[in-house]
Design a protein around this motif. Structure first.
Motif, mmCIF file in Angstrom:
data_model
loop_
_atom_site.group_PDB
_atom_site.id
_atom_site.type_symbol
_atom_site.label_atom_id
_atom_site.label_comp_id
_atom_site.label_asym_id
_atom_site.label_seq_id
_atom_site.Cartn_x
_atom_site.Cartn_y
_atom_site.Cartn_z
ATOM 1 N N ARG A 192 102.109 109.554 -38.908
ATOM 2 C CA ARG A 192 100.747 109.788 -39.399
ATOM 3 C C ARG A 192 100.649 109.630 -40.905
ATOM 4 N NH1 ARG A 192 97.852 112.684 -35.700
ATOM 5 N NH2 ARG A 192 96.571 113.688 -37.251
ATOM 6 N N TYR A 195 100.254 106.028 -42.015
ATOM 7 C CA TYR A 195 98.945 105.483 -41.687
ATOM 8 C C TYR A 195 97.887 106.046 -42.625
ATOM 9 C CZ TYR A 195 100.734 103.289 -37.448
ATOM 10 O OH TYR A 195 101.411 102.483 -36.587
ATOM 11 N N GLU A 202 94.049 101.760 -49.484
ATOM 12 C CA GLU A 202 93.138 100.632 -49.374
ATOM 13 C C GLU A 202 91.704 101.038 -49.676
ATOM 14 O OE1 GLU A 202 93.894 97.483 -48.622
ATOM 15 O OE2 GLU A 202 96.037 97.832 -48.399
ATOM 16 N N ASP A 203 91.304 102.211 -49.225
ATOM 17 C CA ASP A 203 89.908 102.607 -49.399
ATOM 18 C C ASP A 203 89.813 104.114 -49.193
ATOM 19 O OD1 ASP A 203 87.178 103.032 -49.238
ATOM 20 O OD2 ASP A 203 86.820 101.057 -48.390
ATOM 21 N N ALA A 206 86.600 105.380 -47.327
ATOM 22 C CA ALA A 206 86.596 105.063 -45.903
ATOM 23 C C ALA A 206 87.604 105.940 -45.175
ATOM 24 C CB ALA A 206 86.914 103.590 -45.692
ATOM 25 N N MET A 210 87.221 108.654 -41.922
ATOM 26 C CA MET A 210 88.017 108.452 -40.706
ATOM 27 C C MET A 210 88.694 109.750 -40.284
ATOM 28 S SD MET A 210 87.558 105.331 -40.074
ATOM 29 C CE MET A 210 88.576 105.412 -38.631
ATOM 30 N N GLY A 211 88.476 110.803 -41.043
ATOM 31 C CA GLY A 211 89.090 112.070 -40.679
ATOM 32 C C GLY A 211 90.392 112.342 -41.383
ATOM 33 N N ILE A 212 90.673 111.603 -42.466
ATOM 34 C CA ILE A 212 91.943 111.806 -43.160
ATOM 35 C C ILE A 212 91.742 112.759 -44.341
ATOM 36 C CG2 ILE A 212 93.761 110.665 -44.475
ATOM 37 C CD1 ILE A 212 93.133 108.151 -42.783
ATOM 38 N N ARG B 81 81.831 106.323 -38.250
ATOM 39 C CA ARG B 81 80.942 105.623 -39.162
ATOM 40 C C ARG B 81 81.432 104.211 -39.450
ATOM 41 N NH1 ARG B 81 78.613 107.201 -45.143
ATOM 42 N NH2 ARG B 81 77.537 105.221 -45.306
ATOM 43 N N ARG B 87 84.658 97.727 -44.327
ATOM 44 C CA ARG B 87 85.729 98.224 -45.190
ATOM 45 C C ARG B 87 86.978 98.546 -44.384
ATOM 46 N NH1 ARG B 87 82.381 102.452 -48.934
ATOM 47 N NH2 ARG B 87 84.387 102.899 -49.881
ATOM 48 N N PHE B 89 91.059 98.570 -43.658
ATOM 49 C CA PHE B 89 92.216 98.705 -44.557
ATOM 50 C C PHE B 89 92.949 97.373 -44.549
ATOM 51 C CE2 PHE B 89 91.651 102.977 -42.478
ATOM 52 C CZ PHE B 89 90.875 103.474 -43.506
ATOM 53 N N ARG B 95 95.596 96.363 -35.367
ATOM 54 C CA ARG B 95 96.094 97.415 -34.500
ATOM 55 C C ARG B 95 96.273 98.722 -35.283
ATOM 56 N NH1 ARG B 95 101.749 98.278 -32.034
ATOM 57 N NH2 ARG B 95 101.321 98.938 -29.924
ATOM 58 N N GLU B 96 96.854 98.584 -36.487
ATOM 59 C CA GLU B 96 97.067 99.778 -37.308
ATOM 60 C C GLU B 96 95.735 100.378 -37.742
ATOM 61 O OE1 GLU B 96 101.384 98.347 -39.123
ATOM 62 O OE2 GLU B 96 99.547 97.932 -40.187
ATOM 63 N N VAL B 100 94.530 104.179 -36.810
ATOM 64 C CA VAL B 100 94.166 105.225 -37.773
ATOM 65 C C VAL B 100 92.981 106.019 -37.243
ATOM 66 C CG1 VAL B 100 93.171 105.649 -40.050
ATOM 67 C CG2 VAL B 100 95.110 104.113 -39.816
ATOM 68 N N GLY B 101 92.032 105.301 -36.664
ATOM 69 C CA GLY B 101 90.871 105.978 -36.099
ATOM 70 C C GLY B 101 91.281 106.954 -35.011
ATOM 71 N N MET B 103 94.204 108.277 -34.522
ATOM 72 C CA MET B 103 95.146 109.281 -34.995
ATOM 73 C C MET B 103 94.455 110.440 -35.707
ATOM 74 S SD MET B 103 98.550 108.145 -36.999
ATOM 75 C CE MET B 103 98.398 106.499 -36.403
ATOM 76 N N PHE B 104 93.513 110.109 -36.558
ATOM 77 C CA PHE B 104 92.917 111.146 -37.404
ATOM 78 C C PHE B 104 91.512 111.525 -36.978
ATOM 79 C CE2 PHE B 104 96.087 109.015 -39.929
ATOM 80 C CZ PHE B 104 96.809 110.079 -40.430
ATOM 81 N N GLY B 105 90.876 110.640 -36.219
ATOM 82 C CA GLY B 105 89.464 110.853 -35.981
ATOM 83 C C GLY B 105 89.148 111.481 -34.631
ATOM 84 N N LYS B 145 86.156 91.279 -38.987
ATOM 85 C CA LYS B 145 86.299 92.517 -39.759
ATOM 86 C C LYS B 145 85.330 93.568 -39.246
ATOM 87 C CE LYS B 145 87.955 90.927 -44.227
ATOM 88 N NZ LYS B 145 87.509 90.414 -45.517
ATOM 89 N N ARG B 152 87.672 100.565 -34.848
ATOM 90 C CA ARG B 152 88.287 101.706 -35.516
ATOM 91 C C ARG B 152 87.438 102.964 -35.285
ATOM 92 N NH1 ARG B 152 88.997 101.143 -41.868
ATOM 93 N NH2 ARG B 152 86.784 101.649 -41.785
ATOM 94 N N ALA B 153 86.115 102.757 -35.375
ATOM 95 C CA ALA B 153 85.224 103.899 -35.172
ATOM 96 C C ALA B 153 85.242 104.339 -33.717
ATOM 97 C CB ALA B 153 83.813 103.541 -35.615
ATOM 98 N N MET B 156 87.958 106.566 -32.511
ATOM 99 C CA MET B 156 87.823 107.977 -32.859
ATOM 100 C C MET B 156 87.199 108.766 -31.717
ATOM 101 S SD MET B 156 86.366 107.379 -36.705
ATOM 102 C CE MET B 156 86.111 109.074 -37.137
#
Lengths: 332, 245, 235, 452, 297
Positions: A192, A195, A202-203, A206, A210-212, B81, B87, B89, B95-96, B100-101, B103-105, B145, B152-153, B156
């Protein structure tokens, strides 16, 4: 990609360090060169965890190496007179190095990580310099005179072992630290943390939506990086050269070297610091032998050309070229 | 009720960007938020996703007061969102990005990397990006993109998806495809979608159940789509009536 | 006066303009309509040169100016009133206007130009020493237009001059635009969302959608036509 | 686009390749050398003279760039000059009845500690040098010591003055430069002898390991001689303005001032004393005042300013002097040395003490090898322990730890633009000017000229 | 006694502060327009110091006259570096520009070392001094101070009263707005970079008028760090802010010495340095736009 194959990229890292180690062991007169190269690689590896993975430029990074050096120095000088501790003092020294690097990184992180860009860079320079002058001005830990403690080290482990420690085992420890730093880097990348760090590099905005929890991950990277720096300082400075002078361990030049190494190799890559460290160390070594006195004159324009032409660094370019090939599974 | 805004106000200095806006969004509902440039749509979005905290009012999501909750805590509750200009990454693969979405969202919050990657693969298939799965997101075309960002959204597992000008910058031929896709996904995954658009385009009309029109920070109209389009106030905002003061 | 042929452009790798072509006749008001995000601003910025064109050509007074740098275009008499004002907030109104008369040709006529913009915008004359950043939105828009006029343009391109303004101010802006055409004899290229107002003011209209020109004609042809309704309301 | 990336990649690969090739060459040589010297080693056993040895190698990680570049350049010049003398005038080192020439291998350590160890590693293992000369500064000297110790190579220190080096238990380190604590003893003695009324002394030193050790020595000696220390302060390395410290110093109203640290702050010290019009009877600055650039930068303001020095152009050490005190003499005369030095550096440059002590070290090593009749480390180290001699640099003798105790420092004073050795009386080239002229007088053009 | 010393130190600090401020204006100007932190700042100061030294020692040219010459030299140097390196890095990440400016500084140091050696040098421009009782001020220091103030005023006038100056100001305010006014924004970047370098090189001359010794290829490093603190004090992006930041810094540095000296068992000089970096951190936390900067809307 299963649990095992995703850790394949550690193989080229191990291979590189193994070759370095074997060359140092077998080719006469190269061990000290290998030790220097290991130092550069380890420093790059440690710095990369923060600079490469978050994209924040910490110009005061060397202070963590300084903390590590002081940690080891304090352990040795303050415990040398206690009988029967022996090599345990070294272990305590590493512990103290970790502790002090962590404490400083927490303090710096709390202050500076709120800032971004140039403000962050300048703030960290301020921490580094300010801390150095505090040590000198308030005469903390012997002030500007620093400490010379080879004799105490000899006292603790005996003269034969001390000599072996300073010229061999300290370098092996640096090697171990470098390998460990690489392993942690890869572990982070595959978990985690990695990632989250990629996302925030990168952003940052954003990443937040995303919940980070960006602050948390920045601090994780910062402390990890600082801890490894502390270990490098403890091994390569305090044990290899048992003395500590504040102007030397807070010398901003080392931060710049670390940045150059990371940039040369490719920021945020696993193999980058090794490639960068080797290119930097080897070219400096041979320049100083073949063009004594002119190496910086040659080196400065080379750095400029590289920055302008290859902003991604060697491994960065390589990584993009080999993506989705068999080789690409090993290079990140 | 999934989302409820009660008298939300956000000021920048003297400027009232969002002016006492109240609105309600049901589960699975597709809502369009429209309004000319500068009418406060983006600020409203930012208040919902947590980039800004409003000065007044309250935001309740899924019975939880999120008015002053940091953004990274809102995402796992189920607020996703996308951005007007995508935007992703860029250095990470598609895939990554999608992982991320997941994993964290996601709501459970503690999904392992392996599981996230699996979920990412699933989502990537859903949006049809399989061919680009291992490419760096930065190397994709704009549409890809955009799709990456949507994937990605979606990864989540949001209950509410805030889409910021989802169609802007797309070639006309792609828009219909996208519209159909979003509609299908929303129904399939029971996601409430709030799509922000500058203008009530054909695409929106086909999808939205209701439209909220903002004007100078305040809510002008909040009505079912056809009704809203017929509202004279909406026509005035868009076409203007120079004679009226 | 201005002839734009099949230009292509965008941001990064995102293409926004898909070869739209437009023409602006001397002494006319040409209006470019269409929802936001369809590439109108991009088109203006590409014509002006703030965004580098990827393809196509731009002719100004029969001269190919596609790759002429922006400051040369200003010297040639092309002015842009950009979206989002781009005022110098920490400078006074007078300093902002003076910046408009930055180039030599404009500087030579600075006093004249000042008189002109003060007649067009009497309110600015009262506030010459006020910091531009502290003014209201409508006043800032006036400063932006006035500053563009100070460059002594022959062609002026306005990017959503009525954006975010109260209806009353919108009307004022359009009145000013009319005056610019009639009293100063400027050629005007106008981007607007406010269709009604710009249809009333324009001599010729282009409707832009998703990076291409969807429809074109005189306001009468466009008014009430299916294309514009579709473009704006989707019905 | 892709082609461009590819081209760049090739460029990098090529660059790495070059580096690796450069890396390869010297390394592949190493094994040959190893075999060669292994044979030598048996041949060069203590009592059997080294029959096969055709040259004796001196290795040196010199500071040719970075912060100690100036001292490094001087040292390299001094070593080259001394080598020239040993090989060409002296005919080489007598070893086993043969004359063996010295050879000098030096690399640039960039004044950085990482390079010091890797270069010493190379010198010790690849180049198989017989002795390593230390880089400049105590820190860098310390950095190299563990490596030379582990390789059992003699480590001769001409650049690290700290006494602490010799308290660390190193076996193979021998010092030529004098220890820091003795720097200001001569000055204090001189003032005590010249002006018994002078009581109040101010100490103002750089806050560094070396300068503080000097200050410690000065403080002790001053107390011993009965001076009263009215001011004692340090300033940090790299200081750019000393005004606040000097204002406070002025207020303490001392009879004379001892201070300094490195070159740059010494210049600043003198200059700002002049600016603030702080007049004392004597001013002695370490490490700065004795260098020609000091006067060049300050001109008349430096008149009468003193400084302790390990060696100075003009010292009277000569073969005859050596005979008088019963010491063995070796090496060029002072003038010969200066000529050899200029030849070595290839430009009009006057050697300073950095050059002289490095050169004296070459001479010490030459004598020790001859005395031991061996290049093996233990006998040579033992020979160095017993060795006392005199050269143009002065006396040379070390104690059991390897610390230099036979060399006395001289005190130099700027008189009419010349460096005049004013203390000790036996080395004097002129009488001290005491008190020195005030800065106001100097600004009028008054020089410090010894009256009768 | 202490009060008198304090007063004397403060006067000295003010005079020095003016020179410090001047030596930071170039840094702020470059950051303001290009958003680039010139990490090689000190090396350009060093170049100025060498210009003063060489002109005085070889041609006997008065350092006051060396100021404009150094300025012109710096302009040229700036243009050269801008078009060869910086232009390509305008949009690059911070890391690249930081490293690039650092390397440029390194290059300058090494070139100067190659040409003139690493000797510490100085020159002696004797123009008398005035005794204020509590402290003594050499005229050369006063000239340096006056010169700095004059240059700050000239820069202010240039920015506010000339075409090129107002163009630059407009680029700082809003580069897009400047573009539509017909300003050649690319050229403005180049000009501001070279102007920043020119000012920095000229400030090197003024610094030698203040401290005419210790001139050496590596002298710049200390000034780089000081300049960072001063720039932040005055608001990183504002050249006049930098000038006043310099005054404040000079006062703090010299004033705090007298106070720290009252504490037993410490090294007051090092503590003044600590104090200035502490200030830097506090300001960055409370008000990153600088103490003296006006609030922006």
């Amino acid at each position: 990609m299963n649990r095992v194959t995703q850790y394949y990229p550690i193989l080229p890292v191990l291979l590189a360090y193994a070759i370095l180690f074997i060359v140092g062991q077998t080719v006469s007169g190269t061990w000290q060169l290998v030790a220097t190269l290991l130092f550069y690689c380890a420093m790059g590896q440690a710095f990369n965890i923060f600079l490469g993975m978050t994209g924040y430029v910490d110009f005061g990074y060397v202070a963590f190496m300084g903390m590590g050096t002081y940690g080891m120095a304090l352990a040795i000088t303050r415990l040398a007179h206690l009988p029967g501790l022996g090599a345990v003092v070294i272990v305590i020294g590493f512990g103290l190095a970790l502790l002090m690097a962590t404490l400083l990184s927490l303090a710096v992180g709390a202050v500076a990580l709120r800032l971004r860009g140039a403000y962050f860079a300048i703030a960290t320079i301020g921490v580094n310099e300010g801390f150095r002058f505090l040590i000198e001005g308030a005469r903390i830990w012997n002030g500007a005179e620093g400490m010379i403690f080879t004799a105490q080290l000899v006292n603790i482990v005996g003269s034969e072992r001390a000599s072996r420690l300073m010229t061999y085992w300290a370098d092996v420890m640096v090697l171990a630290i470098a390998v460990l730093a690489a392993a942690v880097t890869l572990f982070y990348m595959r978990n985690r943390v990695g990632y989250a760090l990629t996302a925030l590099r990168e952003d940052e905005d954003a990443a937040k939506v995303m919940g980070i929890n960006v602050t948390k991950y920045k601090i994780i990277a910062f402390i990890t990086s600082a801890c490894f720096a502390g270990l490098v300082g403890a091994a390569s400075w305090a044990l290899k050269t048992p003395y500590v002078f504040p102007p030397e361990v807070f010398e901003i030049h080392y931060t710049v070297e670390a940045i150059i190494i990371v940039m040369l190799g490719g920021a945020g890559t696993l193999l980058g610091p090794i490639v960068g460290g080797l290119i930097y160390g080897i070219s400096k070594y041979y320049l100083s032998i073949f063009l004594p006195g002119l190496q910086l004159l040659v080196f400065a324009p080379i750095i400029i050309v590289i920055i302008v032409m290859f902003p991604e660094g060697v491994v960065g370019v390589l990584k993009n070229r080999t993506r989705n090939t068999a080789l690409g599974r090993f290079i990140i | 009720m999934l989302l409820k805004l009660d008298n939300v106000t956000k000021r920048f200095g003297g400027l009232v960007a969002v002016d006492h806006v109240s609105l309600e969004i049901e589960r699975g509902q597709f809502v369009g938020i429209a309004g000319p440039n500068g009418s406060g749509k983006t600020t409203l979005f930012n208040c919902i996703s947590g980039v800004y905290f409003p000065e007044e009012g309250q935001i309740v999501f899924d019975d939880i007061d999120i008015t002053r909750m940091p953004p990274y805590k809102r995402a796992p509750l189920g607020i996703g969102r996308t951005f007007q200009i995508p935007r992703p990454f860029s250095s990470a693969t598609v895939r990554e990005n999608v992982a991320v979405g997941a994993m964290f969202g996601t709501m459970s919050g503690q999904i392992s990397v392996q599981e996230s990657l699996k979920m990412a693969d699933h989502t990537i298939e859903l949006v049809g990006l399989q061919a680009h799965r291992d490419k760096a997101a930065g190397s994709l075309t704009p549409v890809e993109k955009k799709m990456t960002e949507i994937a990605r959204a979606l990864a989540m597992k949001p209950k509410l998806l805030l889409m910021d000008e989802a169609m802007a910058g797309m070639h006309p031929n792609d828009i219909d495809e996208m519209v159909a896709f979003i509609k299908r996904i929303a129904r399939q995954e029971k996601i409430a979608i709030v799509a922000m658009v500058e203008h009530i385009m054909r695409a929106l009309v086909n999808m939205a159940e209701k439209v909220i029109v903002l004007h100078q920070g305040a809510k002008l109209v909040d009505a079912p789509t056809q009704e809203a389009l017929a509202d004279p106030r909406v026509i005035e905002v868009y076409l203007g009536h120079p004679k009226e003061t | 006066m201005l002839n734009v042929k099949r230009v292509e452009s965008g941001y990064g790798s995102m293409q926004v303009l898909w070869q739209p072509s437009i023409q602006v006749k001397k002494g006319s008001i040409t209006s470019l309509l269409g929802p936001n995000g369809v590439g109108k601003s991009t088109l203006l910025n590409t014509i002006f040169g703030s965004i580098e064109p990827w393809g196509g050509e731009v002719y100004y007074e029969e001269e190919n100016v596609t790759r002429v740098p922006t400051h040369k275009k200003v010297e040639m008499g092309i002015a842009l009133v950009p979206e989002g004002k781009h005022l110098f907030s920490n400078m006074t109104v007078y300093e902002n206007l003076s910046m408009g008369a930055y180039l030599k040709r404009a500087l030579a006529h600075k006093e004249e130009s000042l008189e002109l913009v003060y007649t067009l915008f009497p309110r600015l004359k009262e506030r010459t020493q006020q910091l531009a950043g502290s003014m209201s939105g409508g006043e800032q828009q006036m400063v932006t237009i006035a500053r563009a006029l100070m460059t002594r343009p022959r062609l002026i391109m306005l990017d959503e001059p009525s954006q975010g303004l109260a209806p009353k101010l919108v009307r004022e802006v359009f009145e000013t635009i009319q005056k610019m055409k009639e009293e100063i004899g400027l050629t005007i290229l106008l981007i607007e969302q406010n269709a009604e107002a710009s249809l009333e003011a324009a001599d010729f209209v282009y409707v832009m959608h998703e990076g291409i020109i969807k429809a074109q004609g005189t306001p009468d042809q466009i008014k009430g036509s299916a294309e514009i309704r579709e473009a704006f309301l989707g019905i | 686009m892709n082609l461009r990336v590819f081209k760049r990649l090739m460029l990098i690969v090529a660059a790495v390749g070059f580096v690796l090739i450069g890396c390869q060459k010297p390394e592949s040589k190493a094994p040959e050398k190893k075999a060669e010297t292994a044979a030598e080693k048996t041949a060069a056993a203590p009592d059997k003279p080294a029959a096969g040895l055709d040259k004796i190698l001196i290795g040196h990680p010199a500071c040719l760039s970075g912060k100690y570049a100036k001292a490094g350049e001087q040292a390299v010049g001094g070593i080259k000059a001394a080598l020239d003398w040993v090989n060409n005038t002296y005919g080489g080192v007598t070893l086993g009845g043969r004359k063996v020439p010295l050879e000098y291998i030096y690399y640039d350590c960039e004044s950085a500690k990482e390079a010091v160890t890797s270069l010493i590693g190379r010198l010790a293992m690849s180049d198989k040098v017989h002795v390593v000369f230390s880089p400049y500064s105590s820190g860098l000297t310390l950095r190299g010591a563990p490596v030379t110790e582990a390789n059992k190579i003699l480590y001769m220190d001409h650049g690290g003055a700290s006494n602490a080096i010799f308290r660390q238990g190193f076996k193979y380190i021998v010092q030529t430069i004098g220890p820091a604590t003795s720097y200001h003893q001569g000055t204090l003695n001189m003032i005590k002898a010249t002006d018994p009324a002078a009581k109040k002394v101010a100490l103002a030193y750089e806050d560094s390991e070396f300068a503080k050790m000097v200050m410690e020595g000065a403080r002790e000696h001053a107390r011993k001689l009965g001076f009263e220390i009215v001011f004692e302060r340090t300033y940090p390395k790299g200081v750019t303005d000393l005004t606040p410290l000097l204002s406070a110093l002025k207020a303490s109203n001392p009879d004379f001032i001892l201070g300094g640290g490195h070159f740059e702050d010494g210049q600043l010290f003198n200059r700002q004393m002049a600016d603030l019009g702080i007049d004392t009877k004597a001013l002695s600055l370490i490490a700065a005042a004795t260098l020609p650039a000091f006067y060049e930068a300050l001109t008349n303001m430096a008149e009468g300013v003193m400084g302790p020095s390990h060696w100075e152009y003009g010292v009277k050490y000569s073969e005859r002097e050596a005979k008088k005190v019963g010491l063995q003499w070796i090496g060029p005369s002072q003038d010969e040395f200066v000529a050899l030095f200029k030849k070595a550096v290839g430009k009009e440059m006057i050697p300073d003490y950095h050059a002289a002590e490095a050169a004296a070290q070459v001479l010490a090593y030459t004598l020790a090898v001859e005395k031991a009749n061996s290049v093996e480390v233990d006998p040579v180290r033992a020979a160095l322990g017993d060795l006392t001699f005199m050269s143009f640099y002065g006396g040379w003798d070390v104690d059991d730890t390897g610390m230099q105790v036979g060399h006395t420092m001289v005190d130099v004073q700027w008189q009419n633009g010349e460096r005049v050795i004013v203390w000790p009386p036996e080395a004097q080239t002129g009488k001290p000017v005491y008190p020195m002229p005030t800065f106001a007088e100097k600004a009028q053009g008054k020089k410090a000229i010894a009256g009768m | 006694m202490v009060v008198e010393q304090m007063a004397g130190n403060l006067i000295q600090g003010l005079v020095l502060g003016a020179v410090y401020g001047m030596a930071t204006m170039g840094l702020s100007l470059i950051f303001g327009v290009l958003k680039v932190v010139n990490v090689g700042h000190g090396a350009f100061i060093m170049v100025g110091a060498f210009i003063a030294l060489l002109l005085f020692n070889t041609l006997g040219i008065n350092p006051v006259l060396a100021v404009p010459l150094a300025f012109l030299f710096g302009l040229g140097l700036g243009l050269l570096f801008y078009y060869s390196v910086m232009q390509r890095l305008i949009k690059a990440p911070e890391l690249a520009t930081l490293l690039a400016t650092f390397s440029l500084g390194l290059l300058l140091q090494e070139v100067v070392k190659l040409l003139f050696g690493s000797e510490y040098r100085g020159y002696n421009w004797a123009v008398g001094k005035i005794d204020l009782g509590i402290t003594v001020l050499p005229m050369s220091k006063l000239y340096a101070c006056a010169g700095s103030a004059l240059i700050a005023v000239l820069l202010y006038l240039w920015f506010n009263k000339t075409r090129a100056g107002s163009a630059m100001r407009s680029v700082v305010e809003d580069s897009e707005g400047a573009r539509v006014c017909g300003v050649n924004v690319g050229a403005a970047y180049a000009l501001s970079f070279s102007l920043g370098i020119g000012l920095t090189v000229a400030s090197g001359v003024l610094l030698t008028m203040f401290i005419p010794v210790g001139i050496n290829p590596y002298m710049g490093g200390h000034y780089t760090l000081k300049a960072f603190v001063i720039a932040v004090l005055g608001g990183l992006a504002s050249p006049y802010g930098a000038f006043f930041g310099g005054l404040v810094f000079g006062l703090l540095e010299n004033g705090s010495y007298t106070l720290f000296a009252l504490i037993p068992g410490v090294e007051p000089f090092a503590l003044t340095r600590f104090f200035s970096f502490l200030m830097l951190l506090i300001i960055l936390l409370i008000r990153p736009t600088g103490l003296l900067s006006e609030k922006r809307t």
